[in-house]
Write a protein that holds these residues in place. Structure first.
Motif, PDB file in Angstrom:
ATOM      1  N   LEU A 100       7.658   2.344   7.184  1.00 10.62           N
ATOM      2  CA  LEU A 100       7.825   3.010   5.851  1.00 10.62           C
ATOM      3  C   LEU A 100       7.943   1.974   4.491  1.00 10.62           C
ATOM      4  CD1 LEU A 100       8.494   7.013   6.004  1.00 10.62           C
ATOM      5  CD2 LEU A 100       5.719   5.208   6.072  1.00 10.62           C
ATOM      6  N   LEU A 101       7.197   1.351   3.872  1.00 10.34           N
ATOM      7  CA  LEU A 101       7.874   0.814   2.928  1.00 10.34           C
ATOM      8  C   LEU A 101       7.332   1.155   1.266  1.00 10.34           C
ATOM      9  CD1 LEU A 101       9.102  -2.533   2.920  1.00 10.34           C
ATOM     10  CD2 LEU A 101       6.521  -3.370   1.986  1.00 10.34           C
ATOM     11  N   LYS A 102       8.728   1.778   0.913  1.00  5.53           N
ATOM     12  CA  LYS A 102       8.877   2.678  -0.582  1.00  5.53           C
ATOM     13  C   LYS A 102       8.104   3.844  -0.145  1.00  5.53           C
ATOM     14  CE  LYS A 102       7.361  -0.608  -3.143  1.00  5.53           C
ATOM     15  NZ  LYS A 102       7.496  -1.939  -3.945  1.00  5.53           N
ATOM     16  N   GLN A 129      -0.465   1.564   6.769  1.00  8.42           N
ATOM     17  CA  GLN A 129      -2.066   0.527   6.132  1.00  8.42           C
ATOM     18  C   GLN A 129      -2.634   1.029   4.761  1.00  8.42           C
ATOM     19  OE1 GLN A 129      -0.962   3.930   7.824  1.00  8.42           O
ATOM     20  NE2 GLN A 129      -1.539   5.412   7.576  1.00  8.42           N
ATOM     21  N   ASN A 130      -1.199   1.585   3.897  1.00  7.11           N
ATOM     22  CA  ASN A 130      -1.795   1.870   2.873  1.00  7.11           C
ATOM     23  C   ASN A 130      -1.210   0.588   1.728  1.00  7.11           C
ATOM     24  OD1 ASN A 130      -2.970   3.976   2.722  1.00  7.11           O
ATOM     25  ND2 ASN A 130      -1.696   5.439   2.795  1.00  7.11           N
ATOM     26  N   SER A 189      -4.492 -12.888   7.908  1.00  7.80           N
ATOM     27  CA  SER A 189      -5.454 -12.660   7.368  1.00  7.80           C
ATOM     28  C   SER A 189      -5.801 -11.591   6.276  1.00  7.80           C
ATOM     29  CB  SER A 189      -6.552 -14.047   6.763  1.00  7.80           C
ATOM     30  OG  SER A 189      -7.888 -13.762   6.206  1.00  7.80           O
ATOM     31  N   LEU A 190      -6.458 -11.015   7.219  1.00  9.87           N
ATOM     32  CA  LEU A 190      -7.137  -9.191   6.372  1.00  9.87           C
ATOM     33  C   LEU A 190      -6.407  -8.749   7.375  1.00  9.87           C
ATOM     34  CD1 LEU A 190     -10.917  -9.996   5.866  1.00  9.87           C
ATOM     35  CD2 LEU A 190      -8.811 -10.103   4.097  1.00  9.87           C
ATOM     36  N   LYS A 191      -6.718  -7.731   7.033  1.00  9.01           N
ATOM     37  CA  LYS A 191      -5.755  -6.107   7.665  1.00  9.01           C
ATOM     38  C   LYS A 191      -6.603  -5.796   8.778  1.00  9.01           C
ATOM     39  CE  LYS A 191      -4.352  -4.027   4.081  1.00  9.01           C
ATOM     40  NZ  LYS A 191      -3.561  -2.355   3.103  1.00  9.01           N
TER      41      LYS A 191
END
Length: 509
Positions: free
Chosen positions: A381-383, A388-389, A114-116
């Motif tokens: 990393l994504l892009k 967390q971002n 659900s959430l982080k």
């Protein structure tokens, strides 16, 4: 897996009984029909939410969970019963259990996306998944990881002991001085067991000395005329066999006691009182002379330890350096395997991310401080964006990718609960999520709410949630029901012929 659930008096469910199956279980229905209420009840069954019904019951099977650690007998089925009246009570196999313990028992078997709030994307879990991949390819790798863990725990134990010695060393002078003080205090008195009692008796004798001596003198004077009694008995021709012996014994006692009293004159009363005072202080401080002597021996041994602390510290430091070298060697060997297989891990993750429409993924294997897993950490990393971002949708899709990757090369099983995983996703993104869930469903029993047709089209079991007169109902759909519901999800309440055809095509009919 969950075989069945019973919900009584929830917000919109009056008396709901459902049976479930393996694979991908999808729930759909119009907005406000009660899907979220059902999902809250399902989460409540596992203690992940507060109960929203007066009673929630569920039967779990094929769960590798050990209940004996919580005082509950292991059985083939796990029966969970939650009753909510004035307060909520939780039962497993009819045994009352705390909500916290219910969560703990099921924590490794139930996953809720659900959430982080997960651990799937943390470095420690990514490394665990990566190591599981390597273990599936290299037989000796698991043993190597176990050696690393054992050796690192040994290193930590030695470090703690060494640090404790350093703390003691800072206070060593004070401790040594105190030990020396106690040793000198007790040794200077050189107390003997029973001495205090003997001196107290002498003190009493001093206080009664004059009175006792006077009485002894009077008694001896009386005994000087004892021959009168003896003569009288002879004239009367009356004899007493023990009379003479008794008189002699009494004389000896009186003479001995008189000698002891005369010896008191050679003693110094003030010295005796001073000795009594010092011994009384030891008794007060340690409880008794015996305890004071035990304390003396203890402090003497501690003083030896303090004198040897430098030697022990150096010995521990040498051991620490040796074990640290062994850990570094093990970590290097582990790193060799990780470098060898990082490409396989990255390729597997990239393939899943491609399905999920997650672009430009980077897997970074970096050196880190020594730990029980080696000396590396792993991150994604994504892009060029850190985890967390990421947006909520990206974050949860990446979680699915990691879970699916692990399921592809391990025997991990469990129950996966998803809250509207395809909400706010494009059609392509939702279609990718559906395909990944279909893969995961070979390992996990999945429960998902969906608002788009892609996940229901690949569902093993499709459930429709409806509402009438403020009461909600859930039914398992047959093939025709699936066609109608998927068509509704495409075109709305006015189902078109094109929507029907699209639904059939998605269902391969």
């Amino acid at each position: 897996m969950i075989e069945s659930i019973h919900i009584k008096n929830a917000i919109v469910f009056e008396n709901l009984n459902l049976e479930f199956h393996k694979g991908l279980n999808v729930f759909s229905g119009a907005s406000g029909s009660g899907k979220s209420v059902f999902m809250e009840s399902l989460l409540g069954l596992f203690g992940l939410r507060d109960s929203n019904a007066t009673q929630i019951q569920g039967i779990l099977t094929q769960c590798p969970i050990n209940l004996e650690d919580y005082g509950i007998d292991n059985e083939n089925e796990i029966f969970i019963n939650i009753i909510k009246k004035d307060k909520t009570r939780y039962f497993i196999n009819n045994s009352l259990i705390a909500k916290k313990n219910l969560q703990e028992i099921l924590s490794n078997h139930i996953k809720h996306i659900s959430l982080k709030n997960s651990t799937e994307l943390q470095s420690s879990n990514l490394l665990r998944v990566f190591d599981t991949l390597i273990t599936s390819k290299e037989q000796d790798y698991h043993s190597l990881l176990l050696q690393m863990q054992i050796k690192f725990d040994e290193l930590q134990t030695i470090k703690q002991s060494y640090n404790q010695l350093l703390k003691e060393e800072k206070n060593i002078q004070e401790l040594r001085e105190f030990a020396t003080f106690e040793i000198n205090k007790i040794q200077s008195l050189n107390p003997k067991v029973g001495e205090y009692e003997e001196l107290m008796q002498l003190k009493k004798n001093f206080s009664k000395k004059e009175k006792i001596q006077e009485l002894i003198t009077q008694s001896l004077d009386i005994l000087q005329n004892i021959h009168i009694i003896q003569n009288t008995l002879q004239i009367l021709e009356k004899t007493h066999p023990t009379f003479d012996e008794s008189i002699l014994e009494i004389k000896d006692i009186l003479h001995n006691e008189d000698t002891k009293l005369q010896e008191l004159d050679t003693l110094n009363p003030e010295e005796i009182l001073d000795r009594i005072s010092k011994l009384a202080d030891l008794n007060h401080r340690y409880g008794s002379i015996e305890e004071a002597l035990i304390r003396l021996q203890f402090q003497q041994e501690k003083l030896k330890e303090y004198d040897n602390i430098s030697f022990n510290k150096e010995k521990l430091l040498d051991n620490q350096k040796q074990i640290e070298k062994e850990c570094i060697l093990l970590a290097k060997e582990i790193s060799h395997y990780r470098i060898k297989y990082i490409k396989d891990f990255t390729n597997g993750l990239e393939e899943l991310c491609k399905l999920l429409k997650l672009k430009d993924i980077q897997v970074l294997l970096k050196e880190n401080s020594l730990s029980h897993t080696g000396s590396q950490e792993i991150s994604i990393l994504l892009k060029n964006t850190q985890i967390q971002n990421l947006s909520m949708g990206e974050y949860n899709r990446l979680r699915l990718a990691v879970m699916c990757l692990e399921a592809n090369f391990s025997d991990k099983t469990g129950i996966l609960i998803l809250d509207e995983i395809d909400a706010n996703l494009s059609g392509e993104e939702s279609d990718g999520v559906a395909k990944v869930l279909k893969q995961l469903a070979t390992s996990y029993q999945i429960f998902a709410i969906s608002h788009q047709p892609h996940i229901p089209a690949l569902a093993d079991h499709h459930y429709l949630v409806t509402k009438k007169d403020n009461k909600s109902f859930i039914q398992s759909l047959d093939t025709e029901g699936k066609i109608q519901e998927i068509a509704r999800m495409i075109s709305g309440s006015n189902i078109t012929k094109e929507a029907i055809e699209f639904a059939k095509k998605r269902l391969n009919l």
